[in-house]
Design an enzyme around this catalytic site. Structure first.
Site, mmCIF file in Angstrom:
data_model
loop_
_atom_site.group_PDB
_atom_site.id
_atom_site.type_symbol
_atom_site.label_atom_id
_atom_site.label_comp_id
_atom_site.label_asym_id
_atom_site.label_seq_id
_atom_site.Cartn_x
_atom_site.Cartn_y
_atom_site.Cartn_z
ATOM 1 N N ASP A 44 -6.917 3.024 8.651
ATOM 2 C CA ASP A 44 -7.700 3.004 7.396
ATOM 3 C C ASP A 44 -8.400 1.655 7.220
ATOM 4 O O ASP A 44 -8.360 1.045 6.149
ATOM 5 C CB ASP A 44 -6.789 3.287 6.198
ATOM 6 C CG ASP A 44 -7.589 3.756 4.981
ATOM 7 O OD1 ASP A 44 -8.768 4.101 5.148
ATOM 8 O OD2 ASP A 44 -7.037 3.756 3.867
ATOM 9 N N GLY B 141 -6.004 -5.041 -9.584
ATOM 10 C CA GLY B 141 -6.636 -3.808 -9.115
ATOM 11 C C GLY B 141 -5.742 -2.605 -9.322
ATOM 12 O O GLY B 141 -4.552 -2.717 -9.627
ATOM 13 N N VAL C 41 -1.825 -3.455 -8.994
ATOM 14 C CA VAL C 41 -1.558 -4.788 -8.442
ATOM 15 C C VAL C 41 -1.798 -5.805 -9.553
ATOM 16 O O VAL C 41 -2.863 -5.799 -10.187
ATOM 17 C CB VAL C 41 -2.457 -5.081 -7.224
ATOM 18 C CG1 VAL C 41 -2.120 -6.443 -6.627
ATOM 19 C CG2 VAL C 41 -2.292 -4.004 -6.166
ATOM 20 N N ALA D 151 -4.195 4.256 -5.513
ATOM 21 C CA ALA D 151 -3.854 5.672 -5.681
ATOM 22 C C ALA D 151 -2.420 5.850 -6.139
ATOM 23 O O ALA D 151 -2.089 6.800 -6.839
ATOM 24 C CB ALA D 151 -4.081 6.407 -4.362
ATOM 25 N N GLY E 53 -0.366 2.987 -7.370
ATOM 26 C CA GLY E 53 0.165 1.927 -8.220
ATOM 27 C C GLY E 53 -0.884 0.921 -8.618
ATOM 28 O O GLY E 53 -2.077 1.076 -8.340
ATOM 29 N N LYS F 28 2.746 -5.677 -6.471
ATOM 30 C CA LYS F 28 2.308 -4.283 -6.443
ATOM 31 C C LYS F 28 3.394 -3.431 -7.098
ATOM 32 O O LYS F 28 4.527 -3.391 -6.633
ATOM 33 C CB LYS F 28 2.066 -3.820 -5.015
ATOM 34 C CG LYS F 28 1.433 -2.438 -4.921
ATOM 35 C CD LYS F 28 1.091 -2.093 -3.477
ATOM 36 C CE LYS F 28 0.420 -0.724 -3.387
ATOM 37 N NZ LYS F 28 0.081 -0.367 -2.005
#
Length: 686
Positions: free
Chosen positions: A152, A36, A43, A39, A41, A58
């Site tokens: 979040d 994935g 993965v 914002a 970096g 990551k």
């Protein structure tokens, strides 16, 4: 080595502090595929080259994190501190000159966001299971000392493993809260999940996570967030001011829990302990075994006191999380407990392991039996659903048949009660209308004949004009050919003259050499010859000038003829366009009149059908009041009568259509014959 140490921005991980010589590099891992993008970096799924173990890595560029280095280091420290089966585990980290690398456990089931995108909304049982596991993770965060607020919580930050259990990720906005007061005033989070106190910037605490849990549960059950809007300002206004709206099919208990969590006043929101023990979660049994967390209920709901936490894993026999040795786990447990010795903790852990090993086989047998029963139940539910569908279809078909029979009987009664005189009057009125339409058709036919005559006259004049144009073209071609021949002759004569001049010049040169040896008499004769030649050359030049003048005159005449042809062509196109426009206008008028007549007929037929419907409704109401009995023999007779009437109407309509088709064919053949005649006339004129 020195440059790497100078650029080092984060502290060493816990395993590097215990083993100073142990450190990882990017070369130690094989990058398999990208999982994935975030914002800050990417993965990656990686494999350790020595141990072949799989991890999630990551990769964060330092250039993006330099401005928020304090926030990033806090995220890393919080992840190292946390150890929970429903929270992502950070194993270690390292860095180089360009990137930070965070090595985490690998979860390959995708996110809850992708599951909701595929299924739109979840069943209540599956939503309750996911929500229960998220609540356990949030309860663990709020029980820390000091408490940790995530800020979040949303489907994009919830991973699913292969067994369907959740993992809470992305602690970028996470922070510590004090025991008393609303100390956090950072404007953060996702706009759709943002609580009113963050939008109003009045300070927030762990109750912000309760709001996020309410929005998450609403989205899982309904399929969308409660205050969704394309404009951000309007959405913020709705979050602060508007009341939440629930769909009618939502269960009362789930609506009650969501309403409590989405209370605008943060002081009236329930804490995580009250949410965990809500009636909705107790009413729905877990789909799979979950961990059992024991917390003592705090005296004050929002004083953030941390009590002793005990974990009992029903689905694993490991006493520690992945990547921790037994000694490390004992050290953490002793630090959390603070009173018990290492030996007592070790004895307790071994006893719990023994109990879990004994109960594991029993649980597996029970789960197998439960799965068998669930399969049987699903099969029975499918059969029941099929039977219910069949029953509903049969009942609907029965109701439709009864209504059709009743309507048919009423229609038969209505037809029997119709007066013959009324039918005769309707027939006469229809015949009058037919006569009127026949007269109008004759008038239109006469107009069409006049238009055809005009078209024929114009076509004859067009043919004559075309014949004249062709003659002019032939004449123009002849003139152009003659001018070409004259040009060619002129060129050939000019070439011959040039050759003769060159030949004469050569002869003159030769003869000048000879003239020197001539006598005076011979020189006089030579002068006479040269004067004769000059006279002849002047005559030839005059002839060439006359020929060029004639050629220019012929070219001018050809241009004039070409202009005349273009003017005739333009006039021809104009006349043709006018005739076509007149024909089209006449055609449009005829079609408009026909449409008006058809609409009038349709409106009259609609009025009649409405009158018949009103009569039927009145008769139906009377029959309902009188409890009109239905006799099957009458219904059969009515069906037969309706069939006979329907067949008669069909036959009459078919005969009318056949007559119309024959008439159309005749008119079509006549038009084709006229067109052929016109073509023959045009060909003859040409």
């Amino acid at each position: 080595m020195t440059s790497r140490l100078q650029n080092k921005l984060l502290q060493d991980p816990p395993d590097a502090r215990k083993n100073p010589g142990k450190s990882y590099k990017r070369i130690d891992f094989e990058f398999l595929r990208k999982i994935g993008d975030g914002a800050y970096g990417q993965v990656w799924k990686v494999k350790h080259k020595k141990t072949s173990a799989l991890f999630a890595l990551k990769q964060v560029p330092k250039s993006k994190v330099v401005s928020i280095l304090q926030q990033f280091s806090r995220e890393v420290n919080i992840l190292y501190k946390l150890s929970h089966p429903h929270i992502i585990k950070l194993l270690t980290h390292f860095e180089d000159d360009k990137y930070f690398y965070l090595i985490m456990e690998l979860i390959e089931g995708g996110t809850l966001f992708h599951k909701l995108y595929r299924e739109k909304n979840l069943l209540e049982t599956t939503a309750a299971q996911y929500f229960r596991e998220v609540v356990l993770a949030v309860e663990y965060l709020h029980s820390q000392n000091p408490p940790i607020v995530h800020r979040d919580i949303k489907p994009e930050n919830i991973l699913l493993d292969r067994e369907g259990r959740i993992k809470l990720i992305d602690f970028g906005w996470a922070n510590y809260c004090e025991r008393q007061g609303r100390t956090r005033k950072t404007f953060c989070g996702t706009s759709e999940y943002m609580p009113p106190e963050i939008i109003g910037n009045i300070g927030h605490d762990i109750s912000a996570d309760i709001w996020c849990l309410g929005v998450l549960l609403y989205e899982m059950l309904v399929g969308t967030t409660p205050f969704k809007n394309s404009e951000r300002e309007e959405m913020s206004r709705m979050i602060v001011q508007d009341m939440i709206r629930f769909p009618q099919w939502l269960s009362p208990l789930s609506a009650d829990l969501i309403g409590l969590m989405l209370t605008k006043d943060y002081e009236r929101r329930p804490n995580i302990y009250e949410i965990k023990h809500h009636a909705w979660l107790k009413s729905i049994e877990p789909i799979r075994p979950t961990i059992v967390q024991h917390f003592e209920k705090p005296e004050v709901l929002n004083n953030f006191t941390t009590k002793e936490i005990e974990y009992k894993k029903d689905y694993t026999t490991e006493a520690t999380d992945s990547g921790e040795s037994e000694g490390e786990f004992e050290g953490k447990y002793a630090r959390k407990k603070g009173k018990k010795s290492l030996e007592e903790i070790r004895e307790n852990v071994l006893a719990e392991n023994a109990e879990t090993n004994r109960n594991k086989d029993k649980l597996e047998i029970i789960f197998a039996m439960m799965n068998m029963e669930k399969e049987k139940l699903t099969q029975l539910e499918e059969k029941i659903a099929k039977k219910r569908k069949e029953n509903s279809q049969l009942s609907n078909a029965h109701i439709e048949l009864c209504s059709k029979n009743f309507d048919a009987n009423l229609e038969v009664n209505r037809l029997e009660g119709v007066d013959i005189n009324e039918l005769a009057e309707r027939k006469k009125s229809m015949q009058r209308k037919m006569l009127e339409t026949g007269k109008e058709c004759k008038i239109y036919k006469l107009k069409l004949d006049e238009l055809r005559k005009k078209v024929n006259k114009e076509s004859v004049s067009i043919a004559n004009n075309e014949f004249i144009l062709q003659k002019l073209k032939i004449a123009f071609d002849q003139i152009t050919n003659a001018s070409k021949h004259e040009r060619n002759d002129k060129k050939s004569s000019e070439n011959e003259l040039k050759i003769n001049i060159e030949f004469l010049k050569q002869q003159l040169i030769e003869k000048t050499s000879v003239l020197s040896s001539f006598s005076p008499d011979e020189l006089l004769a030579a002068k006479d010859i040269s004067s004769f030649i000059k006279n002849r050359m002047n005559i030839i030049n005059d002839m060439a000038r006359e020929i060029s003048k004639k050629i220019e005159f012929a070219e001018e005449r050809a241009n004039d003829i070409e202009q005349m042809m273009q003017e005739l062509k333009i006039n021809y196109d104009m006349k043709k366009g006018e005739i076509c426009q007149n024909c089209q206008n006449c055609k449009d008028k005829i079609t408009k009149n026909q449409r008006i007549e058809k609409e009038a007929k349709r409106s009259s037929s609609r009025k009649r059908s409405e009158e018949t419907r009103k009569d039927l409704k009145f008769s139906l109401s009377e029959s309902k009041l009188l409890n009109f009995p239905i006799d099957h023999t009458h219904i059969e007779k009515a069906h037969e009568r309706i069939k006979v009437l329907f067949t008669q109407n069909l036959k009459s309509m078919i005969s009318r259509l056949e007559k119309i088709i024959v008439r159309k064919k005749k008119t079509h053949n006549e038009l084709q014959a006229e067109i052929l005649k016109n073509h023959e006339v045009i060909n003859c004129n040409l």
